[in-house]
Design a protein around this motif. Structure first.
Motif, PDB file in Angstrom:
ATOM      1  N   ALA A  49       0.823  -1.207   0.000  1.00  0.00           N
ATOM      2  CA  ALA A  49       0.000   0.000   0.000  1.00  0.00           C
ATOM      3  C   ALA A  49       0.858   1.259   0.000  1.00  0.00           C
ATOM      4  CB  ALA A  49      -0.932  -0.007   1.210  1.00  0.00           C
ATOM      5  N   MET A  50       1.887   1.293   0.829  1.00  0.00           N
ATOM      6  CA  MET A  50       2.727   2.484   0.924  1.00  0.00           C
ATOM      7  C   MET A  50       3.468   2.750  -0.385  1.00  0.00           C
ATOM      8  SD  MET A  50       4.231   2.147   4.813  1.00  0.00           S
ATOM      9  CE  MET A  50       5.402   3.467   4.553  1.00  0.00           C
ATOM     10  N   GLN A  77      13.400   5.018   3.291  1.00  0.00           N
ATOM     11  CA  GLN A  77      13.418   4.170   2.102  1.00  0.00           C
ATOM     12  C   GLN A  77      12.752   4.875   0.914  1.00  0.00           C
ATOM     13  OE1 GLN A  77      15.191   1.384   2.231  1.00  0.00           O
ATOM     14  NE2 GLN A  77      15.576   1.774   4.398  1.00  0.00           N
ATOM     15  N   LEU A  78      11.501   5.296   1.089  1.00  0.00           N
ATOM     16  CA  LEU A  78      10.836   6.041   0.023  1.00  0.00           C
ATOM     17  C   LEU A  78      11.309   7.490  -0.048  1.00  0.00           C
ATOM     18  CD1 LEU A  78       7.180   4.690   0.391  1.00  0.00           C
ATOM     19  CD2 LEU A  78       8.896   4.061  -1.310  1.00  0.00           C
ATOM     20  N   LYS A  79      11.907   7.959   1.055  1.00  0.00           N
ATOM     21  CA  LYS A  79      12.469   9.317   1.128  1.00  0.00           C
ATOM     22  C   LYS A  79      11.438  10.382   0.754  1.00  0.00           C
ATOM     23  CE  LYS A  79      17.115   7.612  -0.011  1.00  0.00           C
ATOM     24  NZ  LYS A  79      17.580   7.537   1.370  1.00  0.00           N
ATOM     25  N   LEU A  80      10.251  10.266   1.336  1.00  0.00           N
ATOM     26  CA  LEU A  80       9.181  11.212   1.050  1.00  0.00           C
ATOM     27  C   LEU A  80       9.508  12.570   1.670  1.00  0.00           C
ATOM     28  CD1 LEU A  80       6.125   8.869   1.698  1.00  0.00           C
ATOM     29  CD2 LEU A  80       7.050   9.569  -0.512  1.00  0.00           C
ATOM     30  N   PRO A  94       3.750   6.237  -8.984  1.00  0.00           N
ATOM     31  CA  PRO A  94       4.882   6.667  -8.152  1.00  0.00           C
ATOM     32  C   PRO A  94       6.127   6.907  -9.000  1.00  0.00           C
ATOM     33  CG  PRO A  94       3.759   4.775  -7.178  1.00  0.00           C
ATOM     34  CD  PRO A  94       3.202   4.946  -8.556  1.00  0.00           C
ATOM     35  N   THR A  95       7.030   7.725  -8.478  1.00  0.00           N
ATOM     36  CA  THR A  95       8.256   8.057  -9.212  1.00  0.00           C
ATOM     37  C   THR A  95       9.318   6.985  -9.057  1.00  0.00           C
ATOM     38  OG1 THR A  95       9.076   9.296  -7.300  1.00  0.00           O
ATOM     39  CG2 THR A  95       7.834  10.525  -8.976  1.00  0.00           C
ATOM     40  N   TRP A  96       9.173   6.116  -8.091  1.00  0.00           N
ATOM     41  CA  TRP A  96      10.200   5.108  -7.822  1.00  0.00           C
ATOM     42  C   TRP A  96       9.886   3.801  -8.562  1.00  0.00           C
ATOM     43  CZ3 TRP A  96       7.774   7.792  -3.764  1.00  0.00           C
ATOM     44  CH2 TRP A  96       6.563   7.224  -3.329  1.00  0.00           C
ATOM     45  N   PRO A  97      10.920   2.977  -8.773  1.00  0.00           N
ATOM     46  CA  PRO A  97      10.683   1.665  -9.381  1.00  0.00           C
ATOM     47  C   PRO A  97       9.771   0.824  -8.480  1.00  0.00           C
ATOM     48  CG  PRO A  97      13.021   2.213  -9.388  1.00  0.00           C
ATOM     49  CD  PRO A  97      12.344   3.227  -8.520  1.00  0.00           C
ATOM     50  N   MET A  98       8.898   0.048  -9.101  1.00  0.00           N
ATOM     51  CA  MET A  98       7.943  -0.753  -8.340  1.00  0.00           C
ATOM     52  C   MET A  98       8.266  -2.245  -8.484  1.00  0.00           C
ATOM     53  SD  MET A  98       5.318  -0.461  -6.352  1.00  0.00           S
ATOM     54  CE  MET A  98       4.692   1.166  -6.763  1.00  0.00           C
ATOM     55  N   PHE A 123       4.847  -5.915  -5.650  1.00  0.00           N
ATOM     56  CA  PHE A 123       4.029  -4.812  -5.130  1.00  0.00           C
ATOM     57  C   PHE A 123       3.030  -4.273  -6.156  1.00  0.00           C
ATOM     58  CE2 PHE A 123       7.279  -3.122  -1.762  1.00  0.00           C
ATOM     59  CZ  PHE A 123       7.078  -4.268  -1.018  1.00  0.00           C
ATOM     60  N   ARG A 124       3.125  -4.705  -7.404  1.00  0.00           N
ATOM     61  CA  ARG A 124       2.352  -4.076  -8.472  1.00  0.00           C
ATOM     62  C   ARG A 124       0.873  -4.450  -8.410  1.00  0.00           C
ATOM     63  NH1 ARG A 124       6.673  -5.779 -13.040  1.00  0.00           N
ATOM     64  NH2 ARG A 124       8.468  -4.706 -12.119  1.00  0.00           N
ATOM     65  N   LEU A 125       0.048  -3.423  -8.275  1.00  0.00           N
ATOM     66  CA  LEU A 125      -1.407  -3.616  -8.193  1.00  0.00           C
ATOM     67  C   LEU A 125      -2.134  -3.162  -9.445  1.00  0.00           C
ATOM     68  CD1 LEU A 125      -1.863  -2.350  -4.528  1.00  0.00           C
ATOM     69  CD2 LEU A 125      -2.153  -4.696  -5.317  1.00  0.00           C
ATOM     70  N   THR A 126      -1.393  -2.536 -10.362  1.00  0.00           N
ATOM     71  CA  THR A 126      -2.011  -2.046 -11.594  1.00  0.00           C
ATOM     72  C   THR A 126      -1.213  -2.507 -12.814  1.00  0.00           C
ATOM     73  OG1 THR A 126      -0.767   0.029 -11.533  1.00  0.00           O
ATOM     74  CG2 THR A 126      -2.947   0.021 -10.479  1.00  0.00           C
ATOM     75  N   ALA A 127      -1.883  -2.500 -13.941  1.00  0.00           N
ATOM     76  CA  ALA A 127      -1.252  -2.738 -15.239  1.00  0.00           C
ATOM     77  C   ALA A 127      -1.908  -1.789 -16.227  1.00  0.00           C
ATOM     78  CB  ALA A 127      -1.440  -4.186 -15.679  1.00  0.00           C
TER      79      ALA A 127
END
Length: 390
Positions: A82-83, A111-114, A219-223, A227-231
């Motif tokens: 989710a995050m 990690q995500l460096k938000l 998101p801007t980061w590699p997924m 974790f991928r919920l979309t295509a």
């Protein structure tokens, strides 16, 4: 308080806060219907996974327009998914009052460096004031602090008209506490908590607002694949109909189905909540009348009814240096484990020294009541040793 050993033990000594006690009467025969040696993508396997989703919706009273998916890596995997998938579109408030919430803070900040992450914290036994939370931001929080014994009493402070998403780690609350799904956009939990299922599988529940975010924001980061919920900017609907991202254990799925069936037999969600409430009440009533012990959460309104955390408050012990107080608490837990009375009841490694006793729905109240006599016995035994060594 007496040094005499109690006459009877809890019938089930499993008071671990995860994996938790199996349902009353459980045996390996409960798994006889498992679809083994078959692909989880074959019709029988997919049917079992869909049944697990459907029964989850039924027992947990999840709204019809919320998606429910089975995901890898337990509750941790569900929260991380989710995050990584949802955060970054707007500022986020990271709310923490125990070690797992602290872990989500670390992931967001380090990690995500938000850049727009605001951190709100409270100490063990306390809770963040939700009036300070900005719900125009995304908000990540644990509903029930498994390692602190503190829970959010309700969702009243969360506005229905919020602009941000609420991401709720509910792993030790789901099936034991009333979750207001209208206030929650993401809810996660694992099978091995309140229903006593087996580990490594997580549940991810998404509101329509969360789905809309997934389909409109990248998101801007590699997924990572897991974790991928979309295509192609559309939700992968199969994840929410039994087509899991990775290979699930159909043996564990059968065990979860058995736990859900048992949950329905004891009155569904209301029955499960009542069982956990009765267990926590038995333990807290004993603590209230026992001078050497106290609930880590001093405010009764925020006390967990599942992961009840206790601290030793006897002056003989509190006068000791911190390391010796921790050693005393560990002695209590070890003594009861040696006697086969209570297993795995020491405080979490990052929490203040003390005891953590699981009171979820699969525990029997009579076993909690029996345990309290043994706790008094173990304390008397340990303090006698302490005084003799002084």
């Amino acid at each position: 308080m007496t040094n005499a050993m109690p006459g009877s033990k809890p019938a089930n000594p499993c008071f671990s806060s995860g994996p938790c006690a199996k349902r009353p009467g459980w045996s390996l025969e409960a798994l006889n219907g498992a679809v083994l040696g078959r692909s989880h993508r074959a019709k029988p396997g997919k049917a079992k996974l869909q049944q697990a989703i459907d029964l989850t919706r039924d027992v947990l009273q999840v709204p019809a327009d919320y998606r429910i998916g089975i995901v890898p890596a337990s509750d941790t995997g569900a929260v991380e998914m989710a995050m990584w998938s949802l955060l970054g579109e707007r500022p986020v408030d990271m709310v923490a009052w125990e070690s797992f919430g602290e872990g989500w803070v670390t992931d967001a900040v380090k990690q995500l460096k938000l850049a727009d992450a605001r951190v709100l914290k409270a100490g063990y036994g306390e809770i963040v004031d939700f009036a300070e939370v900005d719900f125009d931001h995304d908000v990540v929080f644990t509903w029930n602090g498994t390692t602190s014994g503190v829970r959010l009493p309700n969702a009243d402070a969360i506005p229905a008209t919020r602009k941000g998403l609420t991401i709720c780690d509910a792993t030790s609350a789901a099936f034991a506490q009333a979750l207001d799904f209208s206030k929650l956009d993401v809810v996660t939990f694992s099978w091995q908590k309140v229903l006593g299922g087996e580990a490594a599988h997580g549940m991810l529940i998404l509101s329509p607002r969360a789905v809309a975010r997934l389909e409109s924001y990248v998101p801007t980061w590699p997924m990572p694949k897991i974790f991928r919920l979309t295509a192609k900017n559309k939700l992968i609907e199969g994840i929410f109909s039994g087509e899991t991202i990775n290979t699930p254990s159909l043996l564990c799925t059968e065990d979860y189905l058995d736990a859900l069936t048992w949950a329905k037999s004891v009155g569904g969600l209301q029955g499960l909540i009542a069982r956990a409430d009765a267990n926590a009440k038995a333990l807290n009533d004993w603590a209230d009348r026992t001078p050497w012990i106290a609930n880590l959460a001093e405010n009764p309104a925020i006390r967990s009814n599942t992961s009840v955390c206790l601290k030793v408050v006897d002056p003989t012990v509190t006068a000791l240096p911190a390391d010796q107080q921790a050693a005393f608490a560990k002695t209590l837990a070890a003594t009861l484990e040696k006697e086969g009375v209570a297993l795995d009841i020491g405080a979490y490694r990052d929490a203040p020294p003390g005891l953590r006793i699981w009171c979820g729905a699969t525990v029997e109240t009579k076993d909690v009541e029996a345990l309290t006599h043994w706790l008094d016995w173990a304390f008397a035994k340990a303090t006698t040793t302490l005084k003799a060594a002084a």
